[in-house]
Design a protein around this motif. Structure first.
Motif, PDB file in Angstrom:
ATOM      1  N   GLU A   1      -5.413   2.206   2.052  1.00  0.00           N
ATOM      2  CA  GLU A   1      -6.683   2.728   1.563  1.00  0.00           C
ATOM      3  C   GLU A   1      -6.857   2.407   0.085  1.00  0.00           C
ATOM      4  OE1 GLU A   1      -7.007   7.008   1.283  1.00  0.00           O
ATOM      5  OE2 GLU A   1      -9.139   6.896   1.717  1.00  0.00           O
TER       6      GLU A   1
ATOM      7  N   HIS B   1       0.074  13.458   2.458  1.00  0.00           N
ATOM      8  CA  HIS B   1      -0.665  14.289   1.518  1.00  0.00           C
ATOM      9  C   HIS B   1       0.116  15.539   1.128  1.00  0.00           C
ATOM     10  CE1 HIS B   1      -3.967  11.905   3.315  1.00  0.00           C
ATOM     11  NE2 HIS B   1      -4.307  11.839   2.041  1.00  0.00           N
TER      12      HIS B   1
ATOM     13  N   ASP C   1      -3.488   3.538  -1.672  1.00  0.00           N
ATOM     14  CA  ASP C   1      -2.400   4.093  -0.871  1.00  0.00           C
ATOM     15  C   ASP C   1      -1.652   2.919  -0.272  1.00  0.00           C
ATOM     16  OD1 ASP C   1      -2.828   6.781  -1.351  1.00  0.00           O
ATOM     17  OD2 ASP C   1      -4.409   6.901   0.161  1.00  0.00           O
TER      18      ASP C   1
ATOM     19  N   ASN D   1      -9.132   3.951  -3.031  1.00  0.00           N
ATOM     20  CA  ASN D   1     -10.018   5.060  -3.423  1.00  0.00           C
ATOM     21  C   ASN D   1     -10.735   4.708  -4.715  1.00  0.00           C
ATOM     22  OD1 ASN D   1      -9.238   7.472  -1.574  1.00  0.00           O
ATOM     23  ND2 ASN D   1      -7.302   6.544  -2.143  1.00  0.00           N
TER      24      ASN D   1
ATOM     25  N   ARG E   1       1.100   6.068  -4.151  1.00  0.00           N
ATOM     26  CA  ARG E   1      -0.216   5.984  -4.776  1.00  0.00           C
ATOM     27  C   ARG E   1      -0.082   5.098  -6.021  1.00  0.00           C
ATOM     28  NH1 ARG E   1      -5.139   8.524  -5.240  1.00  0.00           N
ATOM     29  NH2 ARG E   1      -5.091   8.211  -2.988  1.00  0.00           N
TER      30      ARG E   1
HETATM   31 MG   LIG Z   1      -5.356   8.188   1.350  1.00  0.00          MG
END
Ligand SMILES: [Mg+2]
Ligand SMILES: Nc1ncnc2c1ncn2[C@@H]1O[C@H](COP(=O)(O)OP(=O)(O)O)[C@@H](O)[C@H]1O
Length: 457
Positions: A415, A348, A402, A417, A319
């Motif tokens: 991804e 996750h 990500d 966010n 992240r």
């Molecule tokens: Mg994600």
């Protein structure tokens, strides 16, 4: 235009008078002036100026002035000397979120983070949180949640803010007519609003398709693929990810693969845990997916699977928490390395993943080269953030990426966010980054509201 930090005090007189210390008279260029127009957020009021003999920068607001422009509290804030003989007090920062209406926990699980923002921000601004229901558009005011010295919430009615940091929690609510109207209203009033909304994975992939620097880091992706497209992807890549474009937390994600002579495999998570299911034919795989998800498959994306680097035979991804700073530049503020739980399709933490620092993770995989891989990934993160920002029509001040890294050191973006979670900052080694993240949000609010201190001041 100049900017001064000053101490605001309240006095009881009902008149519209401000008492200004000598030093402040000078820096606001008020010497010889009889009156001034004071402004807070969207409210303005004319007031008489009375110089007073006191060291330092002090401004005493009589209650006629304080009530007229709804100054929420005394204490240290900035003053901006605007052109038309106007002095703006502020900034007035609004954090938009939602939750329950309780005064103890008004923003649900986000309450802790919001308190942290209010705590840090109130040293240099008027900062409050609010929900869509707290805005009175007729009166152009907000019934905000401020933080008291004892760390409790207290409600105060203030003018519309100078800048809004959007942390509305629900994707569904955000696409509603009322929230769209709310955002449009802020824009019409020229109140900077960031971030605009949650991102959709497919929107971001499409946005970056024509940006050669960014596109090389996006795995091949197709929105709402036909079964033929999925089959074609499985023929060309050793495995694929099939995931909801507006998903989060790994919900509804499948890792699909084909093993010659044995058949098709789907790995996913259900309520009981991780599942690996085999299908003799491609059509039986598709049928099962259709039965499980029906029409919602229309908002799925199929994506080339990336073979991630591993620790203890568990895939790793990263992240990258990005912020815009007070100079409007992108900065990588925090990085967490996420190790997937055994048999999990995603990394996750909720699915058994664990968190490491990027240095720990990358040195285990790449040895002494780890640092260089990390620096490359940071550069890539900034390149992609700039590319998204340049191609998106709204203000973006924060992104959580990500990222995957393969053994050839290629960086892949899975991804972006727009309202990244903050769980990486709970790692003991990432606490300082968590604080820096909060500071960056506040700095960027100062920048957007034009209240950032100039260099060297
Ligand atoms: Mg994600
Ligand atoms: N194309 C891919 N190749 C390899 N792993 C992937 C791929 N897409 C997603 N993943 C894994 O699944 C995780 C969740 O995917 P992501 O796209 O971030 O969806 P979500 O919105 O559910 O977080 C990623 O962090 C990564 O570990």
């Amino acid at each position: 235009m100049s900017m001064t930090f000053c101490n605001v005090h309240f006095t009881q007189q009902p008149q519209k008078i401000v008492y200004v210390s000598g030093a402040l008279m000078k820096s606001l260029k008020l010497s010889g002036k009889k009156s001034v127009k004071l402004r807070l957020g969207g409210e303005r009021i004319p007031a008489l100026v009375k110089p007073i003999n006191k060291q330092g920068n002090h401004l005493y607001l009589a209650s006629g002035v304080r009530k007229g422009i709804k100054v929420p509290m005394s204490g240290g804030v900035f003053l901006r000397n605007l052109d038309a003989g106007e002095v703006q007090i502020g900034p007035l920062i609004g954090i938009l979120s939602d939750g329950t209406s309780s005064l103890i926990n008004p923003f649900g699980s986000r309450t802790g983070f919001i308190k942290q923002l209010l705590r840090e921000g109130s040293n240099q601004s008027y900062i409050f949180a609010f929900t869509p229901r707290d805005i009175d558009w007729q009166d152009e005011s907000v019934n905000g949640y401020f933080l008291t010295e004892t760390d409790r919430f207290t409600r105060k009615r203030v003018p519309l803010p100078d800048v809004v940091y959007n942390r509305l929690p629900s994707r569904r609510a955000e696409t509603s007519t009322s929230i769209n109207q709310l955002r449009e209203r802020f824009i019409r009033k020229k109140i900077p609003f960031f971030n605009w909304s949650f991102f959709n994975k497919s929107d971001i992939y499409r946005l970056l398709e024509n940006d050669p620097l960014a596109a090389q880091h996006i795995p091949e992706s197709h929105m709402n693929p036909t079964p033929e497209q999925i089959k074609d992807m499985l023929d060309r890549h050793s495995f694929v990810y099939y995931k909801p474009s507006a998903g989060s937390l790994g919900k509804g994600i499948y890792r699909l693969s084909y093993v010659p002579k044995r058949g098709y495999y789907a790995r996913y998570r259900n309520t009981k845990g991780n599942v690996l299911q085999r299908f003799a034919t491609f059509s039986s795989l598709i049928k099962t997916l259709q039965t499980r998800h029906g029409r919602t498959l229309r908002s799925y994306v199929v994506q080339q699977g990336i073979r991630l680097i591993e620790i203890d035979a568990c895939p790793l991804d990263f992240r990258f928490h990005m912020h815009k700073n007070g100079k409007n530049q992108w900065v990588v503020v925090g990085i967490g390395a996420k190790k997937a739980g055994k048999g999990s399709v995603t990394t996750h933490l909720k699915n058994g993943g664990s968190l490491l620092t990027p240095q720990q993770a990358l040195s285990r995989v790449f040895g002494a080269r780890g640092e260089e891989v990390l620096n490359n990934a940071k550069k890539t993160a900034i390149t992609i953030a700039e590319a998204i920002e340049a191609r998106d029509q709204h203000l973006i001040g924060e992104i959580g990426f990500d990222f995957g890294i393969d053994k050839d050191e290629n960086i892949w973006m899975f991804e972006a966010n727009a309202k990244p979670g903050r769980s990486i900052f709970r790692h003991p080694s990432l606490r300082a980054e968590g604080k820096a993240s909060v500071e960056h949000i506040l700095e960027h609010c100062l920048y957007l509201s034009k209240f950032r201190r100039r260099e060297g001041v």
